[in-house]
Design a protein around this motif. Structure first.
Motif, PDB file in Angstrom:
ATOM      1  N   GLY A  71      36.421  37.319  37.611  1.00  0.00           N
ATOM      2  CA  GLY A  71      36.824  35.919  36.804  1.00  0.00           C
ATOM      3  C   GLY A  71      36.437  34.580  37.189  1.00  0.00           C
ATOM      4  N   ASP A  72      36.594  34.687  38.674  1.00  0.00           N
ATOM      5  CA  ASP A  72      36.240  33.719  38.874  1.00  0.00           C
ATOM      6  C   ASP A  72      34.744  32.466  38.294  1.00  0.00           C
ATOM      7  N   ARG A  73      33.215  33.393  38.488  1.00  0.00           N
ATOM      8  CA  ARG A  73      32.715  33.221  37.851  1.00  0.00           C
ATOM      9  C   ARG A  73      32.965  32.321  36.793  1.00  0.00           C
ATOM     10  N   ALA A  74      33.676  33.274  35.916  1.00  0.00           N
ATOM     11  CA  ALA A  74      34.195  32.696  34.390  1.00  0.00           C
ATOM     12  C   ALA A  74      34.422  31.894  34.283  1.00  0.00           C
ATOM     13  N   GLY A  75      35.206  30.804  35.595  1.00  0.00           N
ATOM     14  CA  GLY A  75      35.831  29.930  35.566  1.00  0.00           C
ATOM     15  C   GLY A  75      37.056  30.359  34.750  1.00  0.00           C
ATOM     16  N   TRP A  76      37.678  31.937  35.914  1.00  0.00           N
ATOM     17  CA  TRP A  76      39.435  31.707  35.059  1.00  0.00           C
ATOM     18  C   TRP A  76      40.443  31.681  37.123  1.00  0.00           C
ATOM     19  N   GLU A  77      41.323  31.171  36.790  1.00  0.00           N
ATOM     20  CA  GLU A  77      41.748  31.764  37.866  1.00  0.00           C
ATOM     21  C   GLU A  77      42.850  32.316  37.794  1.00  0.00           C
ATOM     22  N   ASN A  78      43.324  33.654  39.000  1.00  0.00           N
ATOM     23  CA  ASN A  78      43.601  34.531  38.895  1.00  0.00           C
ATOM     24  C   ASN A  78      44.657  33.900  39.184  1.00  0.00           C
ATOM     25  N   LEU A  79      46.333  34.227  38.841  1.00  0.00           N
ATOM     26  CA  LEU A  79      47.375  33.751  38.589  1.00  0.00           C
ATOM     27  C   LEU A  79      48.136  35.087  39.802  1.00  0.00           C
ATOM     28  N   ALA A  80      48.121  36.396  39.020  1.00  0.00           N
ATOM     29  CA  ALA A  80      48.305  38.003  39.601  1.00  0.00           C
ATOM     30  C   ALA A  80      47.977  38.849  38.642  1.00  0.00           C
ATOM     31  N   THR A  81      48.009  39.627  39.807  1.00  0.00           N
ATOM     32  CA  THR A  81      47.209  41.141  39.634  1.00  0.00           C
ATOM     33  C   THR A  81      48.070  42.510  39.641  1.00  0.00           C
ATOM     34  N   TRP A  82      48.403  43.021  38.800  1.00  0.00           N
ATOM     35  CA  TRP A  82      49.453  44.660  39.382  1.00  0.00           C
ATOM     36  C   TRP A  82      48.757  45.209  38.703  1.00  0.00           C
ATOM     37  N   THR A  83      48.494  46.349  39.672  1.00  0.00           N
ATOM     38  CA  THR A  83      47.960  47.771  39.834  1.00  0.00           C
ATOM     39  C   THR A  83      48.985  48.608  40.321  1.00  0.00           C
ATOM     40  N   ASP A  84      49.187  50.362  39.752  1.00  0.00           N
ATOM     41  CA  ASP A  84      49.741  51.590  39.507  1.00  0.00           C
ATOM     42  C   ASP A  84      49.210  51.831  41.346  1.00  0.00           C
ATOM     43  N   GLU A  85      50.381  52.669  41.623  1.00  0.00           N
ATOM     44  CA  GLU A  85      50.720  53.537  42.905  1.00  0.00           C
ATOM     45  C   GLU A  85      49.107  54.014  43.314  1.00  0.00           C
ATOM     46  N   GLU A  86      48.770  54.789  42.649  1.00  0.00           N
ATOM     47  CA  GLU A  86      47.428  55.239  42.655  1.00  0.00           C
ATOM     48  C   GLU A  86      45.596  54.557  42.916  1.00  0.00           C
ATOM     49  N   SER A  87      46.330  53.425  42.183  1.00  0.00           N
ATOM     50  CA  SER A  87      45.117  52.267  42.132  1.00  0.00           C
ATOM     51  C   SER A  87      44.119  52.929  41.050  1.00  0.00           C
ATOM     52  N   LEU A  88      44.698  53.821  40.034  1.00  0.00           N
ATOM     53  CA  LEU A  88      43.408  53.883  38.695  1.00  0.00           C
ATOM     54  C   LEU A  88      43.318  52.775  37.634  1.00  0.00           C
ATOM     55  N   PHE A  89      44.122  51.381  37.809  1.00  0.00           N
ATOM     56  CA  PHE A  89      43.961  50.814  36.793  1.00  0.00           C
ATOM     57  C   PHE A  89      44.613  49.888  36.874  1.00  0.00           C
ATOM     58  N   SER A  90      44.137  48.774  36.462  1.00  0.00           N
ATOM     59  CA  SER A  90      44.933  46.621  36.885  1.00  0.00           C
ATOM     60  C   SER A  90      44.634  45.821  35.733  1.00  0.00           C
ATOM     61  N   VAL A  91      45.799  45.094  35.738  1.00  0.00           N
ATOM     62  CA  VAL A  91      47.053  43.636  35.034  1.00  0.00           C
ATOM     63  C   VAL A  91      46.234  42.108  35.482  1.00  0.00           C
ATOM     64  N   HIS A  92      45.560  42.001  35.136  1.00  0.00           N
ATOM     65  CA  HIS A  92      45.193  40.444  35.117  1.00  0.00           C
ATOM     66  C   HIS A  92      45.820  39.996  34.631  1.00  0.00           C
ATOM     67  N   LEU A  93      46.249  38.649  34.900  1.00  0.00           N
ATOM     68  CA  LEU A  93      47.360  37.684  34.687  1.00  0.00           C
ATOM     69  C   LEU A  93      46.023  36.523  35.059  1.00  0.00           C
ATOM     70  N   MET A  94      45.288  35.585  33.769  1.00  0.00           N
ATOM     71  CA  MET A  94      44.470  34.055  34.736  1.00  0.00           C
ATOM     72  C   MET A  94      45.285  33.048  34.107  1.00  0.00           C
ATOM     73  N   THR A  95      44.352  31.611  34.494  1.00  0.00           N
ATOM     74  CA  THR A  95      44.240  30.731  33.408  1.00  0.00           C
ATOM     75  C   THR A  95      43.428  30.030  34.233  1.00  0.00           C
ATOM     76  N   PRO A  96      42.389  29.347  32.696  1.00  0.00           N
ATOM     77  CA  PRO A  96      41.230  28.773  32.626  1.00  0.00           C
ATOM     78  C   PRO A  96      41.237  27.867  33.855  1.00  0.00           C
ATOM     79  N   ALA A  97      40.429  27.871  34.612  1.00  0.00           N
ATOM     80  CA  ALA A  97      40.315  26.780  35.678  1.00  0.00           C
ATOM     81  C   ALA A  97      39.888  25.156  35.083  1.00  0.00           C
ATOM     82  N   CYS A  98      40.646  24.830  34.730  1.00  0.00           N
ATOM     83  CA  CYS A  98      39.574  24.066  33.870  1.00  0.00           C
ATOM     84  C   CYS A  98      39.651  21.600  34.695  1.00  0.00           C
ATOM     85  N   ASN A  99      40.435  22.042  35.782  1.00  0.00           N
ATOM     86  CA  ASN A  99      39.913  21.055  36.103  1.00  0.00           C
ATOM     87  C   ASN A  99      39.047  20.320  37.656  1.00  0.00           C
TER      88      ASN A  99
END
Ligand SMILES: C[S@@+](CC[C@H](N)C(=O)[O-])C[C@H]1O[C@@H](n2cnc3c(N)ncnc32)[C@H](O)[C@@H]1O
Length: 328
Positions: A300-328
């Protein structure tokens, strides 16, 4: 095939529809002419492939869908606090749009929902179902390959955008391609946008292999269906029973791979061209890269996105990310 595509998108639909078959022919002929034979994974999703994928998502072995749905159900309320009213939700590789319903129930007053997919039948079915459930929502599907530039409709040019890219479809691309794709999404969605993205995580190899090689053989049918598609759409002569589904984890590359392995020496004709397969030779049909949370944050960083939050399950099987473009 009856299409129920928003008329304002007919132009996109028509031009993309013509391209789909040309693209398919070009990709198959190129992929089968290579030393290591391959077909890009997006061609797994014809009408039957899209239905079979939905069946896969219900399988006991296929943990990604139920885990991502739970993460979205538990955390969407936290995400949406920051979303503006009147935004347009753009989903890449929307398939059945089942997960979208979780967002649609929670997001504040959307201007429209734009699902983007290579599968026209999946888009039709999703639009018909969602129109019944959300009658006031404008739904404007686009049939397109999101790897190539496609225009969002003019009427949503000024609206803030929320991108949605679930299902770990990002894992179908090499990390360098994933970075390029995310850079392009940032340009397309704009500086004020948000992107909600699902990413499958690295884990025990047996669990991964089982998810791509289920006991009922649905994933095998999904994989083999691409040969039937070649026969139907490209005048092919594949003997489907002459191939077997293989799923394996490639530790060096950090990815699950799906292959179709030839059971015998055989030849196939496609659009009048002959291709030879040796017994045991492989036709590579899908990659699914697995990441650690940190590895994906780096993408995400290399693609120019800032990570706002990441959620994973208890077993760390999967992740959901909320991102916004790092435009400035
Ligand atoms: C792994 S499935 C995920 C479906 C759904 N988003 C979910 O989370 O269950 C991938 C979806 O992306 C679509 N797709 C794959 N590659 C694509 C591409 N290059 N352009 C547009 N759609 C694509 C497929 O047709 C399929 O519906």
């Amino acid at each position: 095939m009856t299409q129920t595509i928003d008329t304002q998108n007919d132009h996109h639909f028509q031009s993309n529809k013509i391209n789909v078959n040309q693209d398919f022919a070009g990709a198959v002929l190129k992929g089968l002419s290579s030393k290591k034979k391959s077909i890009p994974s997006r061609y797994l999703y014809d009408a039957k492939g899209s239905v079979l994928f939905e069946e896969i998502t219900e399988l006991e072995e296929y943990y990604p869908t139920r885990t991502e749905i739970k993460l979205l159900e538990e955390n969407t309320r936290d995400m949406v606090g920051q979303f503006p009213e009147g935004a347009v939700l753009v989903e890449f590789g929307s398939g059945s749009s089942r997960k979208t319903e979780i967002l649609l129930r929670t997001l504040p007053h959307l201007k429209a929902y734009i699902p983007v997919d290579v599968s026209p039948t999946a888009l039709d079915d999703a639009k018909a179902r969602l129109t019944k459930k959300f009658p006031d929502l404008r739904i404007a599907p686009i049939v397109a390959n999101f790897m190539e530039p496609f225009a969002l409709p003019d009427w949503c040019a000024d609206a803030p955008k929320i991108g949605f890219f679930p299902g770990s479809t990002i894992g179908n691309f090499k990390p360098s391609e994933a970075i390029g794709l995310l850079e392009y999404f940032a340009q397309d969605l704009g500086c004020s946008s948000r992107l909600i993205l699902g990413v499958d995580l690295k884990k025990d190899e047996d669990r991964l292999v089982a998810a791509y090689d289920d006991r009922e053989g649905v994933t095998a049918e999904f994989n083999l269906n691409v040969l039937t598609r070649v026969n139907r759409e490209l005048d092919g002569t594949f003997d489907v029973s002459g191939f077997r589904h293989v799923a394996r984890y490639n530790e060096n590359e950090g990815r699950m791979e799906m292959h179709l392995e030839s059971r015998k020496d055989q030849s196939v004709e496609i659009l009048g061209r002959r291709f030879d397969f040796k017994k045991g030779e492989s036709l590579h049909t899908e990659n699914s890269y697995k990441y650690s949370v940190q590895e994906f944050h780096d993408i995400g960083d290399r693609a120019g996105w800032e990570n706002l939050a990441t959620w994973t399950d208890e077993e760390s099987l999967f992740s959901v990310h909320l991102m916004t473009p790092a435009c400035n």
